[in-house]
Design a protein around this motif. Structure first.
Motif, PDB file in Angstrom:
ATOM      1  N   ALA A   1       0.843  -1.196   0.000  1.00  0.00           N
ATOM      2  CA  ALA A   1       0.000   0.000   0.000  1.00  0.00           C
ATOM      3  C   ALA A   1       0.876   1.244   0.000  1.00  0.00           C
ATOM      4  CB  ALA A   1      -0.933   0.006   1.210  1.00  0.00           C
ATOM      5  N   ALA A   2       0.411   2.283  -0.688  1.00  0.00           N
ATOM      6  CA  ALA A   2       1.136   3.552  -0.751  1.00  0.00           C
ATOM      7  C   ALA A   2       0.130   4.689  -0.630  1.00  0.00           C
ATOM      8  CB  ALA A   2       1.915   3.673  -2.064  1.00  0.00           C
ATOM      9  N   PHE A   3       0.550   5.776   0.030  1.00  0.00           N
ATOM     10  CA  PHE A   3      -0.342   6.926   0.100  1.00  0.00           C
ATOM     11  C   PHE A   3       0.443   8.226   0.108  1.00  0.00           C
ATOM     12  CE2 PHE A   3       0.660   7.624   4.511  1.00  0.00           C
ATOM     13  CZ  PHE A   3      -0.007   8.765   4.958  1.00  0.00           C
ATOM     14  N   ARG A   4      -0.278   9.282  -0.263  1.00  0.00           N
ATOM     15  CA  ARG A   4       0.316  10.621  -0.274  1.00  0.00           C
ATOM     16  C   ARG A   4      -0.711  11.603   0.254  1.00  0.00           C
ATOM     17  NH1 ARG A   4       3.258  14.255   0.646  1.00  0.00           N
ATOM     18  NH2 ARG A   4       4.843  15.182  -0.697  1.00  0.00           N
ATOM     19  N   ASP A   5      -0.321  12.339   1.264  1.00  0.00           N
ATOM     20  CA  ASP A   5      -1.179  13.355   1.868  1.00  0.00           C
ATOM     21  C   ASP A   5      -0.704  14.718   1.383  1.00  0.00           C
ATOM     22  OD1 ASP A   5      -2.584  15.117   3.408  1.00  0.00           O
ATOM     23  OD2 ASP A   5      -1.904  14.347   5.338  1.00  0.00           O
ATOM     24  N   TRP A   6      -1.481  15.350   0.500  1.00  0.00           N
ATOM     25  CA  TRP A   6      -1.079  16.627  -0.067  1.00  0.00           C
ATOM     26  C   TRP A   6      -1.388  17.803   0.859  1.00  0.00           C
ATOM     27  CZ3 TRP A   6       2.256  16.219  -3.763  1.00  0.00           C
ATOM     28  CH2 TRP A   6       2.257  15.060  -4.552  1.00  0.00           C
ATOM     29  N   GLY A   7      -1.975  17.515   2.014  1.00  0.00           N
ATOM     30  CA  GLY A   7      -2.162  18.562   3.005  1.00  0.00           C
ATOM     31  C   GLY A   7      -0.891  18.880   3.765  1.00  0.00           C
ATOM     32  N   GLU A   8       0.103  18.002   3.655  1.00  0.00           N
ATOM     33  CA  GLU A   8       1.370  18.232   4.337  1.00  0.00           C
ATOM     34  C   GLU A   8       2.136  19.380   3.686  1.00  0.00           C
ATOM     35  OE1 GLU A   8       2.597  13.920   6.191  1.00  0.00           O
ATOM     36  OE2 GLU A   8       3.176  14.319   4.132  1.00  0.00           O
ATOM     37  N   ASP A   9       2.947  20.049   4.488  1.00  0.00           N
ATOM     38  CA  ASP A   9       3.840  21.065   3.937  1.00  0.00           C
ATOM     39  C   ASP A   9       4.866  20.391   3.039  1.00  0.00           C
ATOM     40  OD1 ASP A   9       2.551  23.051   5.304  1.00  0.00           O
ATOM     41  OD2 ASP A   9       3.969  23.120   6.963  1.00  0.00           O
ATOM     42  N   PRO A  10       5.323  21.087   2.001  1.00  0.00           N
ATOM     43  CA  PRO A  10       5.088  22.499   1.694  1.00  0.00           C
ATOM     44  C   PRO A  10       3.896  22.753   0.770  1.00  0.00           C
ATOM     45  CG  PRO A  10       6.748  21.658   0.221  1.00  0.00           C
ATOM     46  CD  PRO A  10       6.363  20.497   1.107  1.00  0.00           C
ATOM     47  N   TYR A  11       3.066  21.708   0.520  1.00  0.00           N
ATOM     48  CA  TYR A  11       1.964  21.877  -0.430  1.00  0.00           C
ATOM     49  C   TYR A  11       0.740  22.497   0.236  1.00  0.00           C
ATOM     50  CZ  TYR A  11       4.920  18.880  -3.245  1.00  0.00           C
ATOM     51  OH  TYR A  11       5.990  18.366  -3.931  1.00  0.00           O
ATOM     52  N   GLY A  12       0.377  21.997   1.414  1.00  0.00           N
ATOM     53  CA  GLY A  12      -0.735  22.568   2.159  1.00  0.00           C
ATOM     54  C   GLY A  12      -2.099  22.142   1.680  1.00  0.00           C
ATOM     55  N   GLY A  13      -2.178  21.482   0.543  1.00  0.00           N
ATOM     56  CA  GLY A  13      -3.457  21.023   0.012  1.00  0.00           C
ATOM     57  C   GLY A  13      -3.284  20.404  -1.358  1.00  0.00           C
ATOM     58  N   GLY A  14      -4.281  19.627  -1.764  1.00  0.00           N
ATOM     59  CA  GLY A  14      -4.252  19.020  -3.085  1.00  0.00           C
ATOM     60  C   GLY A  14      -4.747  19.961  -4.160  1.00  0.00           C
ATOM     61  N   TRP A  15      -5.539  20.950  -3.744  1.00  0.00           N
ATOM     62  CA  TRP A  15      -5.995  21.971  -4.684  1.00  0.00           C
ATOM     63  C   TRP A  15      -6.348  23.201  -3.873  1.00  0.00           C
ATOM     64  CZ3 TRP A  15     -11.320  23.645  -5.693  1.00  0.00           C
ATOM     65  CH2 TRP A  15     -12.254  23.125  -4.803  1.00  0.00           C
ATOM     66  N   ASN A  16      -6.700  24.274  -4.540  1.00  0.00           N
ATOM     67  CA  ASN A  16      -7.032  25.532  -3.876  1.00  0.00           C
ATOM     68  C   ASN A  16      -8.351  26.060  -4.409  1.00  0.00           C
ATOM     69  OD1 ASN A  16      -4.252  26.501  -2.449  1.00  0.00           O
ATOM     70  ND2 ASN A  16      -3.807  25.438  -4.360  1.00  0.00           N
ATOM     71  N   SER A  17      -9.082  26.804  -3.570  1.00  0.00           N
ATOM     72  CA  SER A  17     -10.349  27.396  -4.011  1.00  0.00           C
ATOM     73  C   SER A  17     -10.363  28.885  -3.684  1.00  0.00           C
ATOM     74  CB  SER A  17     -11.537  26.700  -3.342  1.00  0.00           C
ATOM     75  OG  SER A  17     -11.494  26.852  -1.934  1.00  0.00           O
ATOM     76  N   TRP A  18     -11.017  29.652  -4.548  1.00  0.00           N
ATOM     77  CA  TRP A  18     -11.106  31.101  -4.370  1.00  0.00           C
ATOM     78  C   TRP A  18     -11.989  31.448  -3.182  1.00  0.00           C
ATOM     79  CZ3 TRP A  18      -7.981  34.316  -6.829  1.00  0.00           C
ATOM     80  CH2 TRP A  18      -7.473  33.980  -8.080  1.00  0.00           C
ATOM     81  N   ASN A  19     -11.565  32.432  -2.395  1.00  0.00           N
ATOM     82  CA  ASN A  19     -12.331  32.866  -1.243  1.00  0.00           C
ATOM     83  C   ASN A  19     -13.506  33.755  -1.660  1.00  0.00           C
ATOM     84  OD1 ASN A  19     -10.516  31.547   0.390  1.00  0.00           O
ATOM     85  ND2 ASN A  19      -9.315  33.375   0.834  1.00  0.00           N
ATOM     86  N   ILE A  20     -14.533  33.750  -0.840  1.00  0.00           N
ATOM     87  CA  ILE A  20     -15.704  34.596  -1.072  1.00  0.00           C
ATOM     88  C   ILE A  20     -15.275  36.065  -1.006  1.00  0.00           C
ATOM     89  CG2 ILE A  20     -17.969  35.269  -0.166  1.00  0.00           C
ATOM     90  CD1 ILE A  20     -18.124  32.397   1.038  1.00  0.00           C
ATOM     91  N   GLY A  21     -15.810  36.863  -1.931  1.00  0.00           N
ATOM     92  CA  GLY A  21     -15.527  38.290  -1.944  1.00  0.00           C
ATOM     93  C   GLY A  21     -14.371  38.689  -2.829  1.00  0.00           C
ATOM     94  N   VAL A  22     -13.672  37.723  -3.403  1.00  0.00           N
ATOM     95  CA  VAL A  22     -12.518  38.004  -4.258  1.00  0.00           C
ATOM     96  C   VAL A  22     -12.982  38.150  -5.711  1.00  0.00           C
ATOM     97  CG1 VAL A  22     -10.332  37.097  -5.153  1.00  0.00           C
ATOM     98  CG2 VAL A  22     -10.918  36.808  -2.739  1.00  0.00           C
ATOM     99  N   LYS A  23     -12.553  39.214  -6.356  1.00  0.00           N
ATOM    100  CA  LYS A  23     -12.772  39.336  -7.796  1.00  0.00           C
ATOM    101  C   LYS A  23     -11.697  38.500  -8.478  1.00  0.00           C
ATOM    102  CE  LYS A  23     -14.906  43.936  -7.725  1.00  0.00           C
ATOM    103  NZ  LYS A  23     -14.827  45.340  -8.211  1.00  0.00           N
ATOM    104  N   THR A  24     -12.025  37.258  -8.711  1.00  0.00           N
ATOM    105  CA  THR A  24     -11.026  36.273  -9.120  1.00  0.00           C
ATOM    106  C   THR A  24     -10.316  36.668 -10.407  1.00  0.00           C
ATOM    107  OG1 THR A  24     -12.668  34.971 -10.334  1.00  0.00           O
ATOM    108  CG2 THR A  24     -12.375  34.467  -8.016  1.00  0.00           C
ATOM    109  N   TRP A  25     -11.068  37.232 -11.346  1.00  0.00           N
ATOM    110  CA  TRP A  25     -10.484  37.599 -12.632  1.00  0.00           C
ATOM    111  C   TRP A  25      -9.435  38.697 -12.480  1.00  0.00           C
ATOM    112  CZ3 TRP A  25     -15.351  38.139 -10.806  1.00  0.00           C
ATOM    113  CH2 TRP A  25     -15.820  39.428 -10.556  1.00  0.00           C
ATOM    114  N   GLU A  26      -9.575  39.555 -11.490  1.00  0.00           N
ATOM    115  CA  GLU A  26      -8.586  40.604 -11.257  1.00  0.00           C
ATOM    116  C   GLU A  26      -7.344  40.047 -10.571  1.00  0.00           C
ATOM    117  OE1 GLU A  26     -10.348  43.850  -9.156  1.00  0.00           O
ATOM    118  OE2 GLU A  26     -11.676  44.427 -10.815  1.00  0.00           O
ATOM    119  N   VAL A  27      -7.542  39.215  -9.539  1.00  0.00           N
ATOM    120  CA  VAL A  27      -6.406  38.639  -8.820  1.00  0.00           C
ATOM    121  C   VAL A  27      -5.610  37.708  -9.726  1.00  0.00           C
ATOM    122  CG1 VAL A  27      -5.720  37.165  -6.882  1.00  0.00           C
ATOM    123  CG2 VAL A  27      -7.546  38.854  -6.586  1.00  0.00           C
ATOM    124  N   ARG A  28      -6.313  36.912 -10.526  1.00  0.00           N
ATOM    125  CA  ARG A  28      -5.642  35.982 -11.455  1.00  0.00           C
ATOM    126  C   ARG A  28      -4.637  36.713 -12.329  1.00  0.00           C
ATOM    127  NH1 ARG A  28      -9.171  34.437 -16.381  1.00  0.00           N
ATOM    128  NH2 ARG A  28      -8.487  36.580 -16.793  1.00  0.00           N
TER     129      ARG A  28
END
Length: 533
Positions: A466-493
């Motif tokens: 068996a093998a596993f990978r936890d992408w929540g560990e540093d230095p990644y902090g997560g497997g993906w990211n999501s935009w926060n509420i209130g952010v004009k995503t197109w401007e920050v991008r």
């Protein structure tokens, strides 16, 4: 390396880093361009590992697929790379199955087949309304999205069309970017329907309260408008490795195990500290996840200046566990159809509200299901808050820049576990060693118990390895990211790729893109960054 000067220093050898390096070296062949990677391999969150004794399978501990219909950047990049590769080096794709009608949904203690959602609604153990019954979770959410943004589910629309619609859309007079996805869904579907969609959808984090203007087109791309997935015969990591090889062939350099510890912009150049040594660079590209930027910020004044931009997204935990067996035992958990024909369980995924959440019956590297012999499961594909269940059954998560050898505790071998050898794990030079990511026995024992329950079996064969990978560990902090509420995503991008005027520091990666969690997003921000650079 001490007192060395570099024209363009790129931090991070994930897709956006090596892709940018390759493009820049083609444009500026005489410039000294170096990619620094803190880990021991190229690929970032693409991590393809060959299991022992199964030469015709590749476990994807990181990203595992693309959306062929609407991810044109990665599709076109693969075509471009294949033009330069020999016939035996080609990046080959296969149809990647997901939801098959005969697959299991084990929800609220009830065993169902995915087809039962639409054909036997009385079996679904959720108190759904008349309009919600007889629908899959994807259909319920897509119908809700259509109510929120009328016309957005039209299949003729492009990704850009949908992004433009949500950018300008409002709900009760409030712009969508100021609203949470969960909040909006609760206005148009019942609480039971939301829980059903969360449980049977397989993910905990996709329907949480993130920026609705970004979440709606994102959801439609992944789950809503006839998604067609493709997997990789030799592993998705082949893409960044090929990019890295091409970059080096034209004079670029990749330095592994080279960690950026600090940098400062002084006297029109960057002073970098890498593995304790100093060097300078005229331009700096940070091809890094949000968490990696956070870890750097305390020692980097320029990053402290843009904390509001860096903090505009939230990392989402994600991990994967692969298990191997002497045979594909799950085939016996199929069913007999109306004609009396037995339909085995053989491909795609099963979903459950148990902590395992999603299980994929892993295919051969040509996309065909395993029918006999040593076989493999993606036993758990887990994300969000649900990951906390496993914390008592695994080593403590690493902090900051710990050694990137996932699990250091000594583990007894699994019963029947084969010894790894170089021929079985690294013969093509594309894959990391399976043993480097060995999973804890306690975690696998509990996972096996849940798999028996999900498949309604009293016995399953012993796990061989068996093998596993936890992408929540540093230095990644997560497997993906999501935009926060209130952010004009197109401007920050567009802003974050070159966040400070008169300072040649650039940032790219999937975190600040329109396709978060996908390689497509990494390529999108890299292209925006390159146009500015």
């Amino acid at each position: 390396m001490k007192n060395e000067h570099i024209d363009i220093a790129i931090i991070g050898a994930g897709v956006s880093g090596v892709y940018s390096a390759w493009k820049l070296k083609q444009k500026y062949p005489n410039k000294k361009i170096v990619v620094f990677e803190g880990s021991d391999h190229v690929g970032g969150r693409l991590l393809s590992v060959k299991p022992p004794e199964i030469p015709n399978m590749v476990a994807e501990l990181g990203g595992m697929r693309i959306l062929e219909n609407n991810q044109k950047l990665i599709v076109n990049l693969i075509a471009e790379l294949n033009k330069e590769l020999s016939s035996d080096e080609q990046i080959e794709l296969y149809d990647f199955p997901v939801d098959q009608p005969q697959n299991i949904a084990y929800l609220r203690g009830e065993h169902l087949r995915l087809a039962d959602f639409t054909t036997k609604p009385d079996k679904v153990p959720y108190n759904l309304s008349f309009l919600e019954r007889s629908n899959s979770s994807g259909t319920i959410v897509v119908n809700a999205i259509e109510q929120l943004v009328p016309g957005i589910t039209n299949p003729d629309l492009t990704e850009d069309d949908r992004l433009e619609m949500t950018k300008n859309a409002t709900f009760e007079g409030v712009p969508l970017y100021k609203l949470g996805f969960w909040n909006l869904l609760y206005r148009v579907i019942s609480g039971e329907a939301y829980q059903f969609c969360l449980d049977s959808g397989g993910y905990n984090s996709t329907m949480v309260n993130w920026n609705a203007a970004a979440a709606i087109p994102w959801y439609l791309s992944d789950f809503g408008i006839t998604p067609k997935y493709k997997g990789f015969k030799y592993g998705f990591q082949q893409v960044p490795i090929t990019l890295g090889n091409f970059f080096e062939k034209i004079g670029g350099e990749i330095r592994l195990n080279s960690k950026l510890e600090a940098f400062e912009w002084k006297d029109d150049k960057f002073e970098l500290v890498i593995n304790g040594e100093n060097l300078t660079s005229s331009q700096l590209i940070l091809a890094m996840p949000r968490r990696s930027l956070d870890l750097l910020s305390p020692s980097c004044p320029k990053l402290q200046e843009i904390q509001s931009l860096i903090g505009s997204v939230t990392p989402r935990p994600l991990f994967k566990v692969f298990t191997t067996y002497s045979n594909p035992w799950w085939r016996v958990a199929g069913f007999t159809d109306a004609t009396g024909k037995y339909v085995p369980l053989q491909s795609g995924r099963t979903v459950t509200d148990l902590p395992v959440r999603q299980t994929y019956y892993w295919p051969n590297n040509d996309g065909t299901p395993a029918e006999s012999g040593t076989s493999m499961l993606l036993a758990s594909y887990d994300d969000g808050s649900n990951i906390g269940f496993w914390d008592g059954l695994r080593p403590q998560r690493k902090k900051t820049w710990a050694e990137d050898k996932s699990h250091t505790e000594i583990e007894e071998p699994f019963e029947g576990e084969a010894e790894e050898n170089e021929a079985s794990t690294e013969s093509d030079g594309l894959n990391q060693k399976w043993s480097q990511y060995k999973a804890p026995r306690k975690m696998i024992t509990e996972m096996a118990r849940q798999l028996r329950k999900i498949h309604d079996l009293d016995f399953t064969p012993k796990v061989r390895s068996a093998a596993f990978r936890d992408w929540g560990e540093d230095p990644y902090g997560g497997g993906w990211n999501s935009w926060n509420i209130g952010v004009k995503t197109w401007e920050v991008r567009d802003k974050i790729v070159h966040p400070i005027d008169n300072c040649p520091m650039y940032i790219c990666g999937e975190a600040y893109s329109d396709a978060q969690g996908w390689v497509e997003g990494a390529l999108q921000t890299a292209d925006i960054m390159l146009s500015k650079l």
